[in-house]
Scaffold this active site. Structure first.
Site, PDB file in Angstrom:
ATOM      1  N   CYS A   1      42.468  91.593  94.381  1.00 22.19           N
ATOM      2  CA  CYS A   1      41.222  91.402  95.457  1.00 22.19           C
ATOM      3  C   CYS A   1      40.433  90.700  94.587  1.00 22.19           C
ATOM      4  O   CYS A   1      40.487  90.986  93.340  1.00 22.19           O
ATOM      5  CB  CYS A   1      40.677  92.770  95.663  1.00 22.19           C
TER       6      CYS A   1
ATOM      7  N   CYS B   1      55.437  94.123  89.579  1.00 20.73           N
ATOM      8  CA  CYS B   1      54.737  93.724  89.051  1.00 20.73           C
ATOM      9  C   CYS B   1      54.007  95.591  90.009  1.00 20.73           C
ATOM     10  O   CYS B   1      54.051  95.567  90.794  1.00 20.73           O
ATOM     11  CB  CYS B   1      53.479  92.919  89.071  1.00 20.73           C
TER      12      CYS B   1
ATOM     13  N   CYS C   1      46.506  89.399  82.703  1.00 20.96           N
ATOM     14  CA  CYS C   1      47.836  88.749  83.901  1.00 20.96           C
ATOM     15  C   CYS C   1      47.936  87.588  83.706  1.00 20.96           C
ATOM     16  O   CYS C   1      47.405  86.856  83.917  1.00 20.96           O
ATOM     17  CB  CYS C   1      47.379  89.361  85.630  1.00 20.96           C
TER      18      CYS C   1
ATOM     19  N   CYS D   1      56.276  90.165  84.610  1.00 17.50           N
ATOM     20  CA  CYS D   1      57.487  89.506  85.913  1.00 17.50           C
ATOM     21  C   CYS D   1      57.509  88.364  85.980  1.00 17.50           C
ATOM     22  O   CYS D   1      59.217  88.776  86.151  1.00 17.50           O
ATOM     23  CB  CYS D   1      55.896  89.348  87.379  1.00 17.50           C
TER      24      CYS D   1
ATOM     25  N   ASP E   1      55.839  73.086  91.942  1.00 18.06           N
ATOM     26  CA  ASP E   1      55.268  74.822  92.624  1.00 18.06           C
ATOM     27  C   ASP E   1      55.461  75.243  91.103  1.00 18.06           C
ATOM     28  O   ASP E   1      55.345  75.317  90.264  1.00 18.06           O
ATOM     29  CB  ASP E   1      56.023  75.144  93.845  1.00 18.06           C
ATOM     30  N   ASP E   2      53.897  76.000  91.609  1.00 22.88           N
ATOM     31  CA  ASP E   2      53.703  77.174  90.072  1.00 22.88           C
ATOM     32  C   ASP E   2      54.766  78.034  90.975  1.00 22.88           C
ATOM     33  O   ASP E   2      54.825  78.330  89.145  1.00 22.88           O
ATOM     34  CB  ASP E   2      52.009  77.270  91.029  1.00 22.88           C
TER      35      ASP E   2
ATOM     36  N   SER F   1      48.139  75.323  95.050  1.00 20.53           N
ATOM     37  CA  SER F   1      48.394  75.964  93.287  1.00 20.53           C
ATOM     38  C   SER F   1      49.243  75.170  92.589  1.00 20.53           C
ATOM     39  O   SER F   1      49.607  74.645  91.591  1.00 20.53           O
ATOM     40  CB  SER F   1      49.046  77.058  93.425  1.00 20.53           C
TER      41      SER F   1
ATOM     42  N   CYS G   1      49.672  90.228  80.215  1.00 18.37           N
ATOM     43  CA  CYS G   1      51.215  90.568  80.413  1.00 18.37           C
ATOM     44  C   CYS G   1      51.623  89.580  80.822  1.00 18.37           C
ATOM     45  O   CYS G   1      51.547  89.203  81.883  1.00 18.37           O
ATOM     46  CB  CYS G   1      50.667  92.142  81.410  1.00 18.37           C
TER      47      CYS G   1
HETATM   48  P1  AMP Z   1      58.600  81.367  98.391  1.00 19.44           P
HETATM   49  O1  AMP Z   1      59.439  80.367  97.667  1.00 19.44           O
HETATM   50  O2  AMP Z   1      58.368  81.650  99.362  1.00 19.44           O
HETATM   51  O3  AMP Z   1      58.835  82.746  97.151  1.00 19.44           O
HETATM   52  O4  AMP Z   1      57.051  81.007  97.971  1.00 19.44           O
HETATM   53  C1  AMP Z   1      56.626  79.899  97.074  1.00 19.44           C
HETATM   54  C2  AMP Z   1      55.045  79.617  97.439  1.00 19.44           C
HETATM   55  O5  AMP Z   1      54.465  81.168  97.121  1.00 19.44           O
HETATM   56  C3  AMP Z   1      54.041  78.986  96.002  1.00 19.44           C
HETATM   57  O6  AMP Z   1      53.989  78.381  96.444  1.00 19.44           O
HETATM   58  C4  AMP Z   1      53.280  80.025  95.450  1.00 19.44           C
HETATM   59  O7  AMP Z   1      52.477  78.889  94.818  1.00 19.44           O
HETATM   60  C5  AMP Z   1      53.106  81.100  96.813  1.00 19.44           C
HETATM   61  N1  AMP Z   1      52.980  82.439  95.464  1.00 19.44           N
HETATM   62  C6  AMP Z   1      52.660  82.981  94.519  1.00 19.44           C
HETATM   63  N2  AMP Z   1      52.712  84.509  94.031  1.00 19.44           N
HETATM   64  C7  AMP Z   1      52.036  84.081  95.233  1.00 19.44           C
HETATM   65  C8  AMP Z   1      51.529  85.918  96.006  1.00 19.44           C
HETATM   66  N3  AMP Z   1      51.441  87.297  95.082  1.00 19.44           N
HETATM   67  N4  AMP Z   1      51.411  85.903  97.522  1.00 19.44           N
HETATM   68  C9  AMP Z   1      52.050  84.740  97.799  1.00 19.44           C
HETATM   69  N5  AMP Z   1      51.881  83.451  97.783  1.00 19.44           N
HETATM   70  C10 AMP Z   1      52.136  83.564  96.098  1.00 19.44           C
END
Ligand code: AMP
Length: 476
Positions: free
Chosen positions: A17, A401, A255, A455, A364-365, A302, A452
């Protein structure tokens, strides 16, 4: 809104949050807190709330929805006073009820206390047992309950809240960056590892602000002063500002995913700019996993800085290939089946002329469940990309996590079950490269500051809740 009946069981919803607090003797703070929360909207979109005090009375206003949906001018006008706290909440589905919106509030004799929590406690069952409670719905509610009982004990003391927190906080285990208030003061508290961020700013014209992220201080014109240290409790009232350290000191563990995904790119953590760190992740990623391709395309938002870093370091041109529908957020309107079939296009739409006939590096991140990424790869191919080379600016996300990410169920994590090449095949990409943990830590610029990495590594810095069978936690 009427309070809904509580569930009968204690859940441990994953929450990442946003919290904000302000104490400013010369002004009403409700607008300031509103804009602070507005800047922290990315940290939680399910509910928002503000509590303020004029020194005598604490008023709380909260509801489900985005910050701008919950508050309007009349609501803010009703939040009187020169001090207050605010919260935006993100949680797992199922616990998205009005009762779970924060700030949580308790009236104890003459003391009115409110609390907003970022993080996730790891000992909710134990706390519920200690308190003899079976009906609380969130760990944050248990914190408010424990605190209100401790206040009761200390009611005769002028610094009742401060003493009560010092007494009760050591019973909280896991992740908590919290803002707490009573009629006369605000308090910011970080768990000993400092899993979730919290920083301190000064308000021009007098006073102090506490915020999950430094970017929210910028937005309200406050000046970043410093981070609240892991294990530190900062108390702000008419006597000024003072710190206590209620926990035994331990190794810090911010984190690492704050650097990867959560935090705004314009925030700073451990003294480092998040945007620059993400660019550096992309640069190291291109060195670790080069690709033969025509364009580097980010998954917005992101993935953008890492894609920029990848493009610069590799010399492959950067191109926008996907446009994000910025306002999709989390909506309460369920798409009709026809719309749901549109899937990912509700969120991201391709720019075919930048993709067609090209060999694309898609950056992607992170990949968590893999469902979004799989749809994206398919969509790129649909519009004519001839190759899709997926590059991810964090290591495989293998472990659940328990400190505030919505991933406590290991069964949903794609990298928990599949090896990298199996993931590539499942996602339909021509190649797949993840940034190494060493590369990621190097990119932060503060590898030794204390993170941390649970994950990504399976190394949990604290005890974690007993895992039920379905999580299958044995280490491979
Ligand atoms: P997926 O392929 O469904 O795992 O989605 C990947 C995307 O989820 C990436 O673009 C990340 O930036 C995003 N992401 C990473 N962590 C989270 C999270 N805790 N909640 C929502 N989106 C996330």
């Amino acid at each position: 809104m009427p309070e809904e009946a509580h569930n009968d069981s204690v859940e441990a919803p994953g929450e990442a949050c946003g919290v904000f607090a302000a104490y400013s003797p010369n002004q009403r703070v409700s607008h300031l807190i509103y804009f602070g929360l507005f800047a922290l909207q990315h940290r939680g979109q399910e509910s928002a709330g503000i509590a303020t005090s004029d020194g005598e009375t604490v008023t709380v206003y909260k509801d489900l929805g985005l910050v701008a949906q919950v508050f309007d001018e009349p609501a803010l006008a009703g939040l009187d006073g020169h001090l207050g706290i605010g919260h935006t909440r993100y949680s797992t589905t199922g616990s998205n009820s009005w009762a779970n919106a924060q700030p949580a509030h308790r009236q104890v004799g003459n003391t009115s206390v409110a609390l907003g929590h970022n993080g996730n406690l790891t000992n909710t069952a134990e706390l519920a047992g200690m308190l003899g409670i079976s009906s609380a719905t969130t760990d944050s509610d248990l914190m408010a309950e424990g605190l209100s009982r401790a206040i009761d004990d200390e009611r005769s003391d002028a610094r009742g809240l401060e003493m009560a927190i010092t007494k009760v906080a050591p019973t909280w285990k896991g992740a908590f960056s919290v803002v707490i208030m009573d009629q006369g003061r605000i308090v910011g508290l970080r768990d000993p590892q400092g899993f979730r961020p919290l920083c301190l700013g000064s308000i021009p014209g007098g006073g102090w602000a506490l915020s999950s992220e430094s970017a929210a201080l910028d937005l309200v014109g406050a000046r970043f002063v410093r981070e609240v240290a892991p294990g530190e409790m900062v108390v702000i009232d008419a006597n000024g500002i003072r710190s206590h350290y209620p926990f035994p000191s331990t190794q810090p563990g911010l984190c690492l995913f704050e650097f990867v995904y959560f935090a705004r790119p314009d925030s700073r953590m451990y003294g480092m700019g998040i945007h620059a760190a993400r660019r550096k992740m992309g640069q190291i990623l291109s060195e670790e996993h080069p690709a033969e391709a025509d364009v580097v395309v980010p998954v917005p938002e992101s993935g953008i800085p890492a894609a920029q870093g990848f493009a610069t370091a590799s010399g492959i041109p950067y191109a926008d290939g996907l446009v994000k529908n910025r306002y999709v957020g989390r909506t309460f309107i369920e798409p009709t089946q026809g719309l749901r079939d549109q899937g990912i296009r509700l969120k991201l739409n391709p720019i075919p002329e930048n993709l067609s006939g090209r060999r694309v590096v898609l950056v992607d991140d992170s990949i968590v469940r893999g469902s979004t990424t799989r749809q994206l790869v398919a969509m790129l191919r649909q519009v004519g990309a001839v190759e899709v080379h997926l590059r991810v600016s964090s290591p495989p996300y293998r472990w659940p996590c328990f400190y505030g990410m919505d991933t406590s169920d290991r069964s949903t994590l794609i990298a928990a079950h599949l090896e990298v090449d199996e993931i590539r095949e499942h996602l339909g990409a021509d190649s797949l490269g993840y940034l190494s943990l060493e590369g990621l830590l190097e990119a932060t610029g503060v590898a030794d500051a204390g993170f941390c990495t649970a994950c990504l590594s399976g190394d949990y810095p604290t005890d974690i809740p007993e895992i039920s069978d379905k999580f299958q936690l044995e280490r491979s």
